[in-house]
Every structure is written in C-alpha cells, then in structure tokens.
Write an enzyme that holds these catalytic residues in place. Structure first.
Site, mmCIF file in Angstrom:
data_model
loop_
_atom_site.group_PDB
_atom_site.id
_atom_site.type_symbol
_atom_site.label_atom_id
_atom_site.label_comp_id
_atom_site.label_asym_id
_atom_site.label_seq_id
_atom_site.Cartn_x
_atom_site.Cartn_y
_atom_site.Cartn_z
ATOM 1 C CG ASP A 27 -1.652 -1.151 1.446
ATOM 2 O OD1 ASP A 27 -2.143 -1.707 0.218
ATOM 3 O OD2 ASP A 27 -2.243 -1.685 2.473
ATOM 4 C CD GLU A 51 -9.594 -2.436 -1.857
ATOM 5 O OE1 GLU A 51 -10.244 -2.478 -0.953
ATOM 6 O OE2 GLU A 51 -8.574 -3.345 -2.279
#
Length: 497
Positions: free
Chosen positions: A20, A186
C-alpha cells in the site's frame, strides 16, 4: 553481493512486506510510507532522492497513543494510507482496523523522520484507505471507502474535515464508485492536474485481478468521467508475467516535472497457482499524461537494487528501525543486556512475543546467536511458522501449519551458546505439483559445522496458504528466563535475475 541492473517492472524498489505505498515530494526529496498491519511501530517511512533507492528514516506511528493495539489480530492494525505535504507540514492519514472506534486517523509532522503528532481521529468516517487532499479554497478533503457512522451512506465517500475537531464540515457525499465492472473499489487518491480533478482507485481486489482505474471531474465532488481506457494498469489474466497483483497506485510529480507512480505487486513462484511469500512489495512505474489521462509505463526505470544484508550486534543506543513486533511492542520483548546483546522476555500480553524483521529476498540465509536459550523462526503469522528453539541443552526444529504443530528433529548442544540458522533455498520437488516457491532449511551451526534439522516446503508460509495481507518476517524471542540474543545476521544468497 553485487547486483546487476534490473527492470522496475520485475523488481521492487522497496522489497519485502511493504504494501500500500503512498508517496509525496518536497523539492528534490521523496518520501514513501506503507501499511504495516499488526506490527508495531507502524507505518514505516522511507526517503529517496531518485525514486529508485530508498532508506528507512522512521516509523510514523511509534507511540501506542497513535496506533491503539485494539484486537491485535493478524492482518489487523494499520491499513492503506496517504502521505502528503501541505504548506510546510507533512500529513499522514490511515485506518487502524483493530480499533473499532477510531474511524480514520490523521497525524502530522514538520520532519518526516518524526516526531509525529498525537492523532486526530475522525470517528464518523468508518472504513478503510483514506486519502487527504486540499481543494482550491484550502479546505481538507477526506476521501475513503466505507460508510458514515449513524447513516445509510456508504461506498466511495468524500467530505471536508475540520482538523481541529475531527468533524465534517457539512455532510459527506458519494463520489465516483469505480468502473462497475470490477469488485472492491478502494484505495482512493485525489489529485488536481491541469483543469481537472483525478480520482485514482484500486479495483479487482488485491489478488490476481488487481487493477488501477481513474476518473476525472471539474470539481472534487464530481460528477466524474471514467477513463475510456480503464483499467489504466493491471496484470490480470497475464499469468506468464513474473510480477502479479499490480495495483493500489499513488502518483507523484518528479522534481524535473515528469510523473511517476508507486504501486504494490507480488512475485509468485512455483507450480500453478503459484505462491508469493514476501507479501506485497513496492514497485515503480513512469507515468505520461496522454489526452488528459495517465498512462503507465512500467518499463521506464532500471536500477541496481540495494544490498539487503545486515548484521546487528545490538550495541547501538536504540533498536534499528527494521525491528518491529506483532501485536506488542519491541520494548516489551527486548532490553539491552549489560553484558552485550539483548535480553529477551515473553511480554505476557497474549502476543507472540517476537522481535521481527521483514524478509526482503527470495533466497536468503539468516543467523541468530543466543546464549542461555532462545527461539528463532520465519513466519507469516502464529499459525504458519517454521522455527528453532534452544533450551535445556538442545536445539529442536518445529513447525506449525494451521492447527497442526510438529517437532521435526533435535540436536544436543554443549555449552550455553548456539547459532541458529534459517535459509530459503531452491525447491527440490519430488513431482511437478510439489514445486513450491522455495524450501526452508532449519539448521544448527556449531564450530563451523552445519547440522540440518529440517527441510520444509515453503508453500505453507505463503499468502496463498496462510491468507492475510502481510508477508514473511524473521522473529526472535525468549524460550526461558535466560534468553540472550547476541547477534543477528541476514544476507541474500542469490543475485537478482
């Protein structure tokens, strides 16, 4: 070990369990942060001057007041985040999914190496993967995936936030919900480029269908126009590529005015469906703007990877930034020993009681030197681990796979000091379907002799078996009241191909 130059399309710029990625630039300096899940301190942050070679400068969340332990479960804790710089200050926003009451968490700093501020919680914003951006009036926009507490509003949401109170200014609202053709929209990131606002998403899940999609609008709240070339970046349905699961990107404009993107991906190996063991790693791509849309060029960069080898005798005033603990704190597990090294103890807080460092190579060897007693293991989580335990004058090899635990071999030790070795080596399959990503060798080193106690299939320490969002780490811990760690060494054993 000297490394040849590699393609950024096939080798990470930050290897190992560093998922991430989120990036920002200040002048000639680039800063990169990652999710860290149950490991504390959380959110490692790196610095670079060229986007290719990165050095860790801190862990953003290094106080429990910033990162509440919560339930401490594997693959809980700190999820996707956004790192930005605005008017002389750094901002970091993230989600601690282990604490149900926090909502989203924002911390700030003047120096990205820290210290970072006490947190501002936004409890109304329930969900994951928050982004922060400032609109043309200078108001802070929070965009996230989830819902608004106490309402029926859910999906990809956005709202203006008062940082003094952690409350929304006006009501949050829905923005672009993704392409509609892929699951799990997302990881939003919002940018102003030219006359448009761009909303970059991850879609398709963080597995083989992972993808990057984008839309643009005249205003941050929309309405948004989906890019006709969506997904703008993906390796889905391309199993022959050595890198898979590409997605969760963040864009940055370089000091020279070009654009680049960091993104996560994995390096699976072994027979189908193949297995990745290091977790999701950080890769780099170039970005061009064509007809008003970002176009990814994953082959733009070549670089020589950093040497990942290190040796630690624990004589420094503080633990190196690489050392973290799952569901506990390093200070609860390790303390400086007046006679040298670290004194290890079980914290008694329900955690695994381990001091851990991320594995960053596909082939490697690591050694831990103990006196008195100690344990050394490679793990994905507490249910998927291989290791060695030194106590009562012997070393034994152990494994746990799911609900099954086994003792695999043992050897006596003369004296109170041992060197325990764990290595990831090439797989030696008996059949094609037994071809895994690697084999794990557990061994005892004594007087220059190496006694192999177990050789185990590496597939069982992969994400495809263990599940979750993390990767392999090496952990050391206590095996009794007299556990002392004198030295730890790690090195890659195979050049990058």
């Amino acid at each position: 070990m000297n490394q040849p130059a590699v393609s950024g399309a096939e080798h990470p710029v930050v290897p190992g369990f560093h998922p991430d990625p989120t990036i920002c630039r200040v002048g000639e300096d680039y800063y990169l942060a990652h999710s860290s899940f149950e490991y504390f301190p959380g959110a490692p942050i790196f610095h670079s001057r060229d986007l290719l070679h990165w050095k860790q400068i801190g862990n953003i969340l290094d106080r429990r007041g910033q990162f509440l332990r919560g339930d401490g479960r594997p693959s809980g804790g700190i999820y996707g985040s956004t790192l930005r710089h605005h008017e002389g200050r750094f901002y970091f926003v993230t989600t601690n999914v282990g604490d149900a009451d926090s909502g989203q968490t924002i911390v700030t700093a003047e120096d990205p190496a820290g210290p970072w501020s006490d947190p501002i919680f936004i409890p109304q914003a329930v969900g994951i993967d928050p982004d922060i951006c400032w609109d043309d009036e200078g108001e802070l926009l929070l965009t996230w995936t989830g819902r608004v507490a106490g309402t029926d509003l859910h999906g990809m949401l956005q709202g203006r936030v008062d940082l003094k109170t952690g409350e929304f200014i006006g009501d949050p609202y829905r923005v672009w919900q993704g392409t509609g053709g892929l699951d799990f929209p997302e990881a939003p990131h919002l940018y102003k480029h030219g006359d448009h606002w761009y909303l970059l998403l991850a879609e398709g899940g963080t597995e083989r269908g992972h993808a990057v999609t984008v839309a643009r609008a005249d205003r941050p709240e929309g309405p948004y126009e989906s890019c006709p070339a969506n997904p703008v970046f993906s390796h889905r349905s391309r199993p022959g590529l050595p890198v898979q699961n590409t997605g969760h990107a963040d864009l940055v404009q370089t000091a020279s005015g070009e654009w680049a993107a960091v993104y996560l991906a994995v390096r699976p190996a072994g027979f189908t469906p193949s297995y990745h063991v290091l977790g999701r790693e950080t890769f780099l791509a170039g970005v061009d703007w064509v007809d008003g849309w970002p176009v990814f060029d994953e082959h733009r960069y070549e670089f020589t990877p950093e040497d990942t080898a290190f040796e630690d005798d624990f004589t420094a005033d503080a633990l190196h930034l690489r050392w973290v603990s799952p569901a506990s704190e390093p200070d609860a597990i390790a303390a400086a020993d007046p006679e040298g090294g670290l004194r290890l103890r079980a914290p008694g807080d329900g955690s695994p009681g381990l001091l851990c460092t991320r594995v960053e190579d596909l082939r490697w060897v690591a050694e831990a030197e103990f006196t008195g007693s100690g344990r050394f293991e490679v793990r994905i989580d507490d249910r998927h681990r291989y290791g060695l335990v030194f106590e009562d004058g012997a070393v034994r090899a152990e494994a746990r796979i799911g609900g099954v635990s086994a003792e695999l071999g043992a050897a006596p030790v003369s004296g109170d000091a041992v060197v325990l070795r764990i290595a990831a080596v090439d797989c030696e399959p008996e059949t094609l379907t037994a071809l895994g990503p690697d084999d794990i060798v557990l061994a005892l080193v004594s007087g220059g002799d190496v006694t192999e106690l177990a050789r185990l299939d590496g597939r069982y320490l992969s994400t495809e078996v263990a599940a979750g969002f993390t990767g392999r780490v090496l952990g050391v811990g206590a095996a009794g009241d007299a556990s002392r760690l004198r030295r730890f060494a790690y090195t890659s054993t195979k050049p990058v191909e």
